[in-house]
Write a protein that holds these residues in place. Structure first.
Motif, short mmCIF file in Angstrom:
data_model
loop_
_atom_site.label_atom_id
_atom_site.label_comp_id
_atom_site.label_asym_id
_atom_site.label_seq_id
_atom_site.Cartn_x
_atom_site.Cartn_y
_atom_site.Cartn_z
N ALA A 281 0.86 -1.07 -0.01
CA ALA A 281 0.00 -0.12 0.14
C ALA A 281 0.67 1.27 0.06
O ALA A 281 0.34 2.42 -0.52
N ALA A 282 2.05 1.21 0.63
CA ALA A 282 2.70 2.29 0.73
C ALA A 282 4.23 2.26 0.97
O ALA A 282 4.52 1.19 1.74
N HIS A 283 5.22 3.12 0.58
CA HIS A 283 6.79 2.92 0.72
C HIS A 283 6.69 3.97 2.06
O HIS A 283 7.79 3.38 2.86
N THR A 284 6.16 4.96 2.06
CA THR A 284 6.05 5.92 3.15
C THR A 284 4.84 6.40 3.45
O THR A 284 3.89 6.18 2.59
N LEU A 285 4.66 7.23 4.24
CA LEU A 285 3.39 8.10 4.50
C LEU A 285 2.66 8.47 3.53
O LEU A 285 1.41 8.51 3.22
N ASN A 286 3.54 9.17 2.54
CA ASN A 286 2.84 9.91 1.14
C ASN A 286 3.50 9.37 0.07
O ASN A 286 3.34 10.24 -0.89
N HIS A 287 4.20 8.28 -0.05
CA HIS A 287 4.36 7.63 -1.33
C HIS A 287 3.69 6.53 -1.40
O HIS A 287 4.27 5.19 -0.88
N PRO A 288 2.49 6.18 -1.92
CA PRO A 288 1.85 4.92 -1.98
C PRO A 288 2.33 4.05 -3.11
O PRO A 288 3.29 4.56 -4.08
N GLY A 289 2.23 2.74 -2.99
CA GLY A 289 2.91 1.91 -3.69
C GLY A 289 2.34 1.79 -5.19
O GLY A 289 1.03 2.45 -5.23
N ASN A 290 2.74 1.00 -6.06
CA ASN A 290 2.11 0.79 -7.39
C ASN A 290 0.71 0.52 -7.42
O ASN A 290 0.00 0.94 -8.14
N PRO A 291 0.20 -0.42 -6.44
CA PRO A 291 -0.95 -1.11 -6.78
C PRO A 291 -2.13 0.05 -6.29
O PRO A 291 -3.04 0.24 -6.90
N VAL A 292 -1.95 0.99 -5.54
CA VAL A 292 -2.70 2.05 -5.03
C VAL A 292 -2.67 2.88 -6.16
O VAL A 292 -3.73 3.58 -6.76
N ILE B 88 12.34 6.20 -1.51
CA ILE B 88 12.54 6.45 -0.06
C ILE B 88 11.42 5.14 0.62
O ILE B 88 10.30 5.24 -0.05
N ARG B 89 12.06 4.41 1.32
CA ARG B 89 11.20 3.25 2.10
C ARG B 89 11.52 3.25 3.37
O ARG B 89 12.43 3.16 3.86
N ALA B 90 10.52 3.55 4.35
CA ALA B 90 10.39 3.57 5.53
C ALA B 90 10.64 2.16 6.28
O ALA B 90 10.04 1.14 5.76
#
Length: 297
Positions: A191-202, A231-233
């Motif tokens: 769903a997300a790499h970070t808070l405001n960087h959604p993943g490709n499926p989103v 960036i990935r948290a």
């Protein structure tokens, strides 16, 4: 102007012929544009433009030249007078030709996977971010404020924090034409790499919903690369377990492909807060509900 910027946004600065589409907003806007541009059925052609936070007064003539020929404007909600420039969604809409389509889509933020990660702005300089990564950690903020460490959150607290971030996005979506808040929990760590960087499926789901809202085939496809994966948290094992996700945890950040120790990030930011205390106060006030939910962080 930087030559690289001019080359990257060539159509924006040099102009294009015929009708066009513009995707207006933050870094998510370019990802949406990439997906729509890759569709064989999407028309008119979406032109690459700088994200709204990078547009300057010198860019306005170029933007204004494109708007009368824009037949489709896809915009995140941008307030009038953004950064003291006429870049608001309504301000751009007013410059469109009669009959142009306008579709609003939300700024996607999801903190379910990274419950301590937040964004903090201060009115003294809305563009300032902390060192190493452009995100704040509630545990570091509370430590900087001299508050005692909190007990580890319960699984129920992590689930409630995920529900809160979905509800916040759903609330923001009420003023838009499409949304994705209903999908986030079901996509797991994708769903997300970070808070405001959604993943490709989103992002792909968003693109398809935009296409459907415009009456076009919903055929956006996987682009073959992570669009917002720079960036990935970290992924905390307790969070993953609480959300029922069978995925490997990650203790470190990844910045442009390079692992960065989370302790290094927190130490650098704790030092930064000593000379930027106003961001500590702003963060504690803005995210008070999440801090309480996570047991004081």
């Amino acid at each position: 102007m930087d030559p690289g910027r001019r080359r990257h946004y060539g159509d924006f600065y040099d102009g294009v012929d015929g009708p066009l589409a513009l995707v207006h907003g933050n870094c998510q806007a370019e990802s949406l544009r990439v997906l729509l541009a890759g569709s064989p059925t999407f028309a008119p052609r979406p032109v690459r433009i700088p994200p709204v936070h990078e547009l300057t007064a010198d860019d306005l003539p170029h933007l204004h030249a494109l708007l009368p020929r824009t037949t489709v404007l896809l915009s995140q909600p941008v307030r009038d007078g953004y950064r003291d420039l006429p870049l608001g969604t309504a301000e751009l809409t007013a410059r469109l030709a009669p009959g142009a389509r306008v579709l609003r889509w939300p700024v996607v933020r999801y903190a379910g996977l990274h419950p301590w990660t937040v964004i903090v702005r201060h009115r003294s300089d809305m563009a300032v971010v902390p060192p190493v990564v452009p995100y704040h950690d509630l545990r570091t903020l509370t430590a900087a404020a001299g508050l005692p460490p909190a007990a580890a959150p319960t699984a129920a607290a992590f689930r409630a924090a995920a529900d809160l971030t979905v509800a916040e996005l759903a609330q923001r979506e009420r003023g838009t034409d499409v949304g994705v808040s209903d999908l986030l929990r079901g996509l797991g760590v994708d769903a997300a790499h970070t808070l405001n960087h959604p993943g490709n499926p989103v992002l792909i789901a968003l693109a398809r919903r935009v296409q459907a809202a415009l009456g076009l085939p919903a055929d956006a496809e996987e682009p073959g690369r992570a669009l917002l994966g720079g960036i990935r948290a970290p992924l905390d094992p307790s969070v993953l377990a609480a959300l029922g996700l069978d995925a490997p945890p990650r203790e470190h950040w990844i910045v442009d492909g390079v692992p960065v120790d989370d302790a290094e990030v927190r130490a650098a930011q704790l030092d930064w807060y000593r000379t930027h205390p106003q961001w500590v106060a702003a963060g504690l006030e803005r995210h008070a509900e999440r801090i309480v939910l996570l047991g004081g962080a």
